[in-house]
Write a protein that holds these residues in place. Structure first.
Motif, PDB file in Angstrom:
ATOM      1  N   VAL A  13      57.145 -39.664   7.307  1.00  0.00           N
ATOM      2  CA  VAL A  13      55.703 -39.436   7.524  1.00  0.00           C
ATOM      3  C   VAL A  13      55.440 -38.668   8.814  1.00  0.00           C
ATOM      4  N   ARG A  14      56.143 -39.028   9.896  1.00  0.00           N
ATOM      5  CA  ARG A  14      55.885 -38.411  11.213  1.00  0.00           C
ATOM      6  C   ARG A  14      56.317 -36.941  11.248  1.00  0.00           C
ATOM      7  N   MET A  15      57.060 -36.492  10.259  1.00  0.00           N
ATOM      8  CA  MET A  15      57.478 -35.084  10.206  1.00  0.00           C
ATOM      9  C   MET A  15      56.370 -34.216   9.604  1.00  0.00           C
ATOM     10  N   LYS A  82      61.245 -50.424   3.581  1.00  0.00           N
ATOM     11  CA  LYS A  82      61.496 -50.319   5.017  1.00  0.00           C
ATOM     12  C   LYS A  82      62.946 -49.962   5.266  1.00  0.00           C
ATOM     13  N   ARG A  83      63.228 -49.476   6.480  1.00  0.00           N
ATOM     14  CA  ARG A  83      64.613 -49.144   6.807  1.00  0.00           C
ATOM     15  C   ARG A  83      65.535 -50.334   6.583  1.00  0.00           C
ATOM     16  N   GLN A  84      65.038 -51.529   6.987  1.00  0.00           N
ATOM     17  CA  GLN A  84      65.853 -52.744   6.835  1.00  0.00           C
ATOM     18  C   GLN A  84      66.179 -53.009   5.374  1.00  0.00           C
ATOM     19  N   HIS A 104      74.328 -45.962   9.912  1.00  0.00           N
ATOM     20  CA  HIS A 104      73.855 -44.798  10.667  1.00  0.00           C
ATOM     21  C   HIS A 104      72.640 -44.181   9.993  1.00  0.00           C
ATOM     22  N   ASP A 105      71.724 -43.679  10.845  1.00  0.00           N
ATOM     23  CA  ASP A 105      70.545 -42.985  10.322  1.00  0.00           C
ATOM     24  C   ASP A 105      70.953 -41.620   9.795  1.00  0.00           C
ATOM     25  N   GLY A 106      70.566 -41.294   8.586  1.00  0.00           N
ATOM     26  CA  GLY A 106      70.905 -39.984   8.010  1.00  0.00           C
ATOM     27  C   GLY A 106      70.286 -38.830   8.773  1.00  0.00           C
ATOM     28  N   VAL A 107      69.277 -39.120   9.598  1.00  0.00           N
ATOM     29  CA  VAL A 107      68.578 -38.068  10.356  1.00  0.00           C
ATOM     30  C   VAL A 107      69.065 -37.968  11.791  1.00  0.00           C
ATOM     31  N   ARG A 108      70.274 -38.481  12.030  1.00  0.00           N
ATOM     32  CA  ARG A 108      70.927 -38.277  13.324  1.00  0.00           C
ATOM     33  C   ARG A 108      72.188 -37.436  13.082  1.00  0.00           C
ATOM     34  N   PRO A 109      72.023 -36.126  12.876  1.00  0.00           N
ATOM     35  CA  PRO A 109      73.151 -35.274  12.478  1.00  0.00           C
ATOM     36  C   PRO A 109      74.106 -34.919  13.612  1.00  0.00           C
ATOM     37  N   LEU A 159      68.019 -47.259  25.421  1.00  0.00           N
ATOM     38  CA  LEU A 159      67.394 -46.868  24.157  1.00  0.00           C
ATOM     39  C   LEU A 159      68.470 -46.963  23.079  1.00  0.00           C
ATOM     40  N   ALA A 160      68.223 -47.828  22.084  1.00  0.00           N
ATOM     41  CA  ALA A 160      69.218 -48.000  21.019  1.00  0.00           C
ATOM     42  C   ALA A 160      69.264 -46.769  20.118  1.00  0.00           C
ATOM     43  N   GLN A 161      70.477 -46.425  19.709  1.00  0.00           N
ATOM     44  CA  GLN A 161      70.666 -45.353  18.725  1.00  0.00           C
ATOM     45  C   GLN A 161      71.444 -45.939  17.541  1.00  0.00           C
ATOM     46  N   THR A 162      71.875 -45.074  16.661  1.00  0.00           N
ATOM     47  CA  THR A 162      72.912 -45.438  15.699  1.00  0.00           C
ATOM     48  C   THR A 162      74.034 -44.437  15.923  1.00  0.00           C
ATOM     49  N   PRO A 163      75.295 -44.736  15.630  1.00  0.00           N
ATOM     50  CA  PRO A 163      75.806 -45.783  14.751  1.00  0.00           C
ATOM     51  C   PRO A 163      75.596 -47.182  15.318  1.00  0.00           C
ATOM     52  N   GLN A 164      75.506 -48.131  14.393  1.00  0.00           N
ATOM     53  CA  GLN A 164      75.529 -49.546  14.707  1.00  0.00           C
ATOM     54  C   GLN A 164      76.595 -50.160  13.797  1.00  0.00           C
ATOM     55  N   ALA A 165      77.631 -50.748  14.444  1.00  0.00           N
ATOM     56  CA  ALA A 165      78.795 -51.219  13.669  1.00  0.00           C
ATOM     57  C   ALA A 165      78.966 -52.724  13.811  1.00  0.00           C
ATOM     58  N   GLY A 185      63.179 -56.198  11.696  1.00  0.00           N
ATOM     59  CA  GLY A 185      63.536 -55.536  12.951  1.00  0.00           C
ATOM     60  C   GLY A 185      63.522 -54.027  12.776  1.00  0.00           C
ATOM     61  N   THR A 186      63.496 -53.305  13.884  1.00  0.00           N
ATOM     62  CA  THR A 186      63.523 -51.841  13.773  1.00  0.00           C
ATOM     63  C   THR A 186      64.948 -51.299  13.858  1.00  0.00           C
ATOM     64  N   ASP A 187      65.899 -52.194  14.180  1.00  0.00           N
ATOM     65  CA  ASP A 187      67.297 -51.754  14.083  1.00  0.00           C
ATOM     66  C   ASP A 187      68.124 -52.918  13.549  1.00  0.00           C
ATOM     67  N   ASP A 188      69.388 -52.674  13.270  1.00  0.00           N
ATOM     68  CA  ASP A 188      70.243 -53.691  12.643  1.00  0.00           C
ATOM     69  C   ASP A 188      70.727 -54.710  13.669  1.00  0.00           C
ATOM     70  N   ILE A 209      70.100 -37.185  18.765  1.00  0.00           N
ATOM     71  CA  ILE A 209      68.667 -37.408  18.522  1.00  0.00           C
ATOM     72  C   ILE A 209      68.407 -37.873  17.097  1.00  0.00           C
ATOM     73  N   LYS A 210      67.321 -38.636  16.957  1.00  0.00           N
ATOM     74  CA  LYS A 210      66.836 -39.010  15.620  1.00  0.00           C
ATOM     75  C   LYS A 210      65.745 -37.992  15.273  1.00  0.00           C
ATOM     76  N   ILE A 211      65.961 -37.213  14.259  1.00  0.00           N
ATOM     77  CA  ILE A 211      64.968 -36.194  13.887  1.00  0.00           C
ATOM     78  C   ILE A 211      63.785 -36.909  13.241  1.00  0.00           C
TER      79      ILE A 211
HETATM   80  C1  LIG Z   1      67.627 -47.635  14.180  1.00  0.00           C
HETATM   81  C2  LIG Z   1      67.011 -46.759  15.242  1.00  0.00           C
HETATM   82  O1  LIG Z   1      67.359 -45.409  15.012  1.00  0.00           O
HETATM   83  C3  LIG Z   1      67.525 -47.164  16.589  1.00  0.00           C
HETATM   84  O2  LIG Z   1      66.848 -46.430  17.588  1.00  0.00           O
HETATM   85  C4  LIG Z   1      65.469 -46.836  15.235  1.00  0.00           C
HETATM   86  O3  LIG Z   1      65.081 -48.143  15.541  1.00  0.00           O
HETATM   87  C5  LIG Z   1      64.906 -46.436  13.901  1.00  0.00           C
HETATM   88  O4  LIG Z   1      63.504 -46.592  14.004  1.00  0.00           O
HETATM   89  P1  LIG Z   1      62.612 -45.906  12.910  1.00  0.00           P
HETATM   90  O5  LIG Z   1      61.190 -46.253  13.213  1.00  0.00           O
HETATM   91  O6  LIG Z   1      63.085 -46.495  11.596  1.00  0.00           O
HETATM   92  O7  LIG Z   1      62.883 -44.447  13.025  1.00  0.00           O
END
Ligand SMILES: C[C@](O)(CO)[C@H](O)COP(=O)(O)O
Ligand SMILES: Nc1ccn([C@@H]2O[C@H](COP(=O)(O)OP(=O)(O)OP(=O)(O)O)[C@@H](O)[C@H]2O)c(=O)n1
Length: 234
Positions: A13-15, A82-84, A104-109, A159-165, A185-188, A209-211
Motif C-alpha cells: 500500500v505504501r508504494m 498480515k505479514r505474521q 526474510h522479507d522479499g522486498v529486501r533485495p 532497528l530490526a531487519q531481516t533475515p531473522q533465523a 507482532g511486526t517481526d518474527d 533496505i526494506k523497499i
Molecule cells: C520484519 C521487518 O522488516 C523488520 O524491520 C519489519 O518489521 C516489517 O514491517 P512491515 O510493516 O511489515 O514492513
C-alpha cells in the motif's frame, strides 16, 4: 543447513503502485527475483518456501522463478492478511524443515550471503538471531499534532531487519503461542522474545533496505547502480 521462508504476499500500500512492490522492476528484473537469487545461491540454504498472493502464482512461475539460477526446490505458498500470517503459512508449508529456518522479507533485495550466514550460524548456536542496525539518528516520540513529545535515548536502540533465523521448533512454538494469545507482532523475533527467550542481533547494513515507498525504490536503483559500478571495476 537451513530452510528459507521468503515472504512476499503483501499489497504494498505504501508504494502507491498498481503493481505490488515485490514485483516491480529493479534494474532488469523484479525486486523479488533479486532477493530470491541470494538465497538460492547460498550454500547453507537447503530449500525455499516463497510466500506470495495466490493470484500471483502464475506471474511468479512465468516471470520470477525462471530468473533465479537455482538447483534448490522453491515451493510457492499463498500468504495471509498480515505479514505474521504469511510467515505462519510459510512455516506450515515446509515439507521437511531443516533444524534452522531463516525468514526474510522479499522486498529486501540487498541482503548479503554473509548476513544470511551470520544469522543462520548464530541461530544454530543460540536458537535465535536477527539482523539489525544500531540507531544512528536521534529518536523522537511524536504526538498526534506532530509535536515532539519526547526525545528517546538511543543508547542500545537498534532497528530490526531481516533475515531473522530460528531453531524451527522454537519459532513454531512461538507462532502457536502468539496465535493462542492473539498477539500480533511486526517481526518474527518479537514472538520469541515474549516467550522469555533471548534473541541475538547481529549488525546488518544500512544498505539492507526494506523497499516500502517510492523513495525506497529510487534509493534501491541507486544502490544497484553503485553495486554494478563496483563490480565492473578491475
Ligand atoms: C520484519 C521487518 O522488516 C523488520 O524491520 C519489519 O518489521 C516489517 O514491517 P512491515 O510493516 O511489515 O514492513
Ligand atoms: N500480508 C503480508 C504482508 C507483508 N508481507 C511481506 O512482508 C514483507 C514486509 O512487509 P511490508 O514491507 O510491510 O510489505 P507490505 O505489507 O506489502 O507493505 P504495506 O504495509 O505498505 O502494504 C514484504 O516482503 C511483504 O510482501 C507478506 O508476505 N504478507
Amino acid at each position: 543447513m537451513a530452510s528459507a521462508v521468503i515472504v512476499a504476499a503483501g499489497r504494498g500500500v505504501r508504494m502507491c503502485s498498481p503493481v505490488a512492490k515485490q514485483f516491480l522492476a529493479l534494474g532488469d528484473m523484479p525486486v523479488l527475483a533479486r532477493t530470491l537469487q541470494v538465497f538460492a545461491a547460498h550454500p547453507q540454504v537447503a530449500d525455499i518456501c516463497l510466500v506470495v498472493p495466490e493470484a500471483d502464482f502464475a506471474f511468479c512461475r512465468k516471470s520470477v522463478l525462471p530468473l533465479v539460477e537455482n538447483q534448490k526446490p522453491i515451493k510457492l505458498t499463498a500468504g495471509g492478511r498480515k505479514r505474521q500470517d504469511s510467515v505462519q503459512c510459510g512455516l506450515a508449508s515446509l515439507d521437511r524443515p531443516e533444524k534452522i529456518v531463516v525468514i526474510h522479507d522479499g522486498v529486501r533485495p540487498f541482503v548479503t550471503a554473509k548476513l544470511i550466514s551470520g544469522c543462520i550460524d548464530m541461530a544454530a548456536e543460540t536458537g535465535a538471531c536477527i539482523a539489525g542496525i544500531p540507531a544512528a539518528e536521534t529518536l523522537k516520540r511524536v504526538d498526534a499534532g506532530n509535536v515532539i513529545a519526547q526525545t528517546v535515548n538511543r543508547d542500545g536502540i537498534w532497528l530490526a531487519q531481516t533475515p531473522q533465523a530460528f531453531d524451527f521448533r522454537l519459532i513454531q512454538k512461538a507462532f502457536e503461542k502468539a496465535a493462542a494469545d492473539g498477539f500480533l507482532g511486526t517481526d518474527d523475533a518479537s514472538l520469541v522474545e515474549r516467550m522469555g527467550v533471548g534473541v541475538r542481533i547481529i549488525e546488518g547494513s544500512r544498505g539492507n533496505i526494506k523497499i516500502t515507498t517510492p523513495a525506497d525504490l529510487e534509493m534501491a536503483a541507486r544502490l544497484l547502480e553503485n553495486q554494478s559500478t563496483a563490480e565492473a571495476k578491475p
